[in-house]
Design a protein around this motif. Structure first.
Motif, PDB file in Angstrom:
ATOM      1  N   TRP A  74      -2.452  -5.706 -16.865  1.00 53.83           N
ATOM      2  CA  TRP A  74      -2.673  -6.445 -15.617  1.00 53.83           C
ATOM      3  C   TRP A  74      -1.487  -6.275 -14.686  1.00 53.83           C
ATOM      4  O   TRP A  74      -0.991  -7.182 -14.083  1.00 53.83           O
ATOM      5  CB  TRP A  74      -2.955  -7.930 -15.910  1.00 53.83           C
ATOM      6  N   TRP A  75      -0.984  -5.050 -14.622  1.00 55.80           N
ATOM      7  CA  TRP A  75       0.090  -4.751 -13.696  1.00 55.80           C
ATOM      8  C   TRP A  75      -0.515  -4.498 -12.330  1.00 55.80           C
ATOM      9  O   TRP A  75      -1.672  -4.115 -12.211  1.00 55.80           O
ATOM     10  CB  TRP A  75       0.844  -3.494 -14.150  1.00 55.80           C
ATOM     11  N   ARG A  76       0.283  -4.685 -11.316  1.00 50.85           N
ATOM     12  CA  ARG A  76      -0.171  -4.413  -9.953  1.00 50.85           C
ATOM     13  C   ARG A  76       0.389  -3.071  -9.479  1.00 50.85           C
ATOM     14  O   ARG A  76       1.492  -2.700  -9.850  1.00 50.85           O
ATOM     15  CB  ARG A  76       0.332  -5.510  -8.999  1.00 50.85           C
ATOM     16  N   VAL A  77      -0.366  -2.409  -8.612  1.00 51.21           N
ATOM     17  CA  VAL A  77       0.127  -1.176  -8.009  1.00 51.21           C
ATOM     18  C   VAL A  77       0.875  -1.542  -6.738  1.00 51.21           C
ATOM     19  O   VAL A  77       0.351  -2.274  -5.906  1.00 51.21           O
ATOM     20  CB  VAL A  77      -1.047  -0.228  -7.647  1.00 51.21           C
ATOM     21  N   LEU A  78       2.108  -1.061  -6.615  1.00 50.89           N
ATOM     22  CA  LEU A  78       2.876  -1.322  -5.400  1.00 50.89           C
ATOM     23  C   LEU A  78       3.057  -0.023  -4.627  1.00 50.89           C
ATOM     24  O   LEU A  78       3.101   1.056  -5.214  1.00 50.89           O
ATOM     25  CB  LEU A  78       4.272  -1.865  -5.758  1.00 50.89           C
ATOM     26  N   GLN A  79       3.163  -0.158  -3.323  1.00 49.10           N
ATOM     27  CA  GLN A  79       3.395   1.013  -2.476  1.00 49.10           C
ATOM     28  C   GLN A  79       4.882   1.351  -2.570  1.00 49.10           C
ATOM     29  O   GLN A  79       5.723   0.607  -2.076  1.00 49.10           O
ATOM     30  CB  GLN A  79       2.996   0.670  -1.033  1.00 49.10           C
ATOM     31  N   ARG A  80       5.184   2.504  -3.215  1.00 50.41           N
ATOM     32  CA  ARG A  80       6.580   2.837  -3.517  1.00 50.41           C
ATOM     33  C   ARG A  80       7.459   2.865  -2.257  1.00 50.41           C
ATOM     34  O   ARG A  80       8.523   2.251  -2.221  1.00 50.41           O
ATOM     35  CB  ARG A  80       6.618   4.196  -4.215  1.00 50.41           C
ATOM     36  N   ASP A  81       7.006   3.602  -1.209  1.00 51.96           N
ATOM     37  CA  ASP A  81       7.848   3.742  -0.019  1.00 51.96           C
ATOM     38  C   ASP A  81       8.107   2.385   0.623  1.00 51.96           C
ATOM     39  O   ASP A  81       9.202   2.088   1.072  1.00 51.96           O
ATOM     40  CB  ASP A  81       7.186   4.675   0.998  1.00 51.96           C
ATOM     41  N   LEU A  82       7.051   1.565   0.618  1.00 53.63           N
ATOM     42  CA  LEU A  82       7.184   0.249   1.238  1.00 53.63           C
ATOM     43  C   LEU A  82       8.180  -0.629   0.456  1.00 53.63           C
ATOM     44  O   LEU A  82       9.022  -1.307   1.044  1.00 53.63           O
ATOM     45  CB  LEU A  82       5.804  -0.424   1.273  1.00 53.63           C
ATOM     46  N   THR A  83       8.084  -0.583  -0.873  1.00 54.69           N
ATOM     47  CA  THR A  83       9.002  -1.420  -1.662  1.00 54.69           C
ATOM     48  C   THR A  83      10.442  -0.943  -1.482  1.00 54.69           C
ATOM     49  O   THR A  83      11.365  -1.757  -1.411  1.00 54.69           O
ATOM     50  CB  THR A  83       8.629  -1.430  -3.162  1.00 54.69           C
ATOM     51  N   ASN A  84      10.626   0.389  -1.365  1.00 51.81           N
ATOM     52  CA  ASN A  84      11.993   0.889  -1.127  1.00 51.81           C
ATOM     53  C   ASN A  84      12.528   0.364   0.205  1.00 51.81           C
ATOM     54  O   ASN A  84      13.670  -0.084   0.300  1.00 51.81           O
ATOM     55  CB  ASN A  84      12.005   2.424  -1.090  1.00 51.81           C
ATOM     56  N   VAL A  85      11.666   0.398   1.226  1.00 48.02           N
ATOM     57  CA  VAL A  85      12.094  -0.072   2.551  1.00 48.02           C
ATOM     58  C   VAL A  85      12.435  -1.563   2.502  1.00 48.02           C
ATOM     59  O   VAL A  85      13.449  -2.010   3.057  1.00 48.02           O
ATOM     60  CB  VAL A  85      10.973   0.198   3.591  1.00 48.02           C
TER      61      VAL A  85
END
Ligand SMILES: Cc1cc2nc3c(=O)[nH]c(=O)nc-3n(C[C@H](O)[C@H](O)[C@H](O)COP(=O)(O)OP(=O)(O)OC[C@H]3O[C@@H](n4cnc5c(N)ncnc54)[C@H](O)[C@@H]3O)c2cc1C
Length: 198
Positions: A31-42
Motif C-alpha cells: 500500500w505504498w503511494r507513487v510520488l512524482q520524483r521531480d516534484l518531490t525533489n523540487v
C-alpha cells in the motif's frame, strides 16, 4: 497456495481481489503511494532553501580535510572550499569515492540495476486505481512492480541482483538477459499486462 490462520485469510483475500491480473499468489501488494520524483525533489529543495540552505548545483566534492585546530571540516569542491561543522554524505554508489580522502571505506557493493516498462492495451486494469504496487519473492529474484504512472507502461524491476560494476562505469545499454527474465516473469504471472504480445 499453502497458508494458514491469519496469513491464510489475508493471502486469500488478496489473491481473490487481484485474481484477474495476477496468475500466482506468491506476490505481496504494497500500500505504498507513487510520488512524482521531480516534484518531490523540487519540494525538498524549496523547503531546504526556506530553512536557510544554499544549494550548490553541479558541484563535485573532491576531498575532505580537517582545518588547523581540528574543529571544522574543510570540504574541497569544484566550486571552492567550504568550512563546515558537520558533513552529511549522501553520495549513493559513489560514497566510497567521496570518503577516500578520509581513509574510510564502507562495505558498499554497486550493481547494475534496470527497470523494464511494458506497454499494455489493458490500460484500466493497470491504472493506479486498480493495480497495486507489489513485490514478489522468487528463489532467485525480488521483483517489484508499479502501476502505470506518467507513461503508458507498467514498470517491473528486480532489485539488487545485477552484475557488480564500478559506479562510473554504468553501461548505457540495457542488460538483455535480465530484460528477458523480466518479460518471462510477466508472461507467467501477469500475462494480461503483455497481451497481445504473447
Ligand atoms: C533502475 C532503478 C530504478 C529505481 N526505481 C525507483 C522507483 O521507481 N522509485 C523509488 O523510490 N526508487 C527507485 N530506485 C531507487 C532510487 O533511485 C534510490 O533509492 C535513490 O536514488 C537513492 O537516492 P540517494 O540520494 O541516496 O542516491 P543517488 O540518487 O544515487 O544520489 C547520489 C548523488 O551523489 C552525487 N555524487 C556522486 N559523487 C559525488 C561527488 N564527488 N560530489 C558531489 N556529488 C556526488 C551523484 O551525482 C548523485 O546525484 C530505483 C533505482 C534503480 C537503480
Amino acid at each position: 497456495m499453502e497458508c494458514r490462520g491469519k496469513t491464510f485469510s489475508t493471502k486469500c483475500w488478496i489473491a481473490r481481489k487481484y485474481s484477474d491480473v495476477f496468475h500466482s499468489s506468491n506476490y505481496i501488494p504494497r500500500w505504498w503511494r507513487v510520488l512524482q520524483r521531480d516534484l518531490t525533489n523540487v519540494v525538498h529543495i524549496q523547503l531546504a532553501r526556506a530553512n536557510g540552505a544554499n544549494i550548490e548545483e553541479n558541484c563535485r566534492v573532491l576531498r575532505f580535510e580537517k582545518d588547523r585546530d581540528g574543529s571544522r571540516i574543510l570540504v574541497h569542491t569544484s566550486r571552492g572550499t567550504f568550512r563546515c561543522r558537520r558533513v552529511v554524505i549522501t553520495a549513493g554508489g559513489w560514497t566510497n569515492q567521496v570518503l577516500e580522502s578520509l581513509d574510510v571505506k564502507l562495505p558498499i557493493t554497486v550493481t547494475h540495476e534496470q527497470a523494464t516498462f511494458v506497454a499494455t492495451p489493458n490500460l484500466k486494469d493497470f491504472s493506479k486505481e486498480r493495480f497495486p504496487l507489489f513485490t514478489y519473492l522468487s528463489p532467485k529474484y525480488l521483483y517489484y512492480g508499479f502501476p502505470i504512472h506518467g507513461n503508458t507502461g507498467v514498470k517491473l524491476g528486480m532489485t539488487a541482483s545485477g552484475k557488480q560494476i564500478l559506479p562510473d562505469s554504468l553501461p548505457c545499454e540495457p542488460d538483455r538477459e535480465r530484460e528477458q527474465v523480466a518479460l518471462d516473469f510477466l508472461k507467467e504471472n501477469i500475462p494480461k499486462v503483455c497481451w497481445p504480445l504473447w
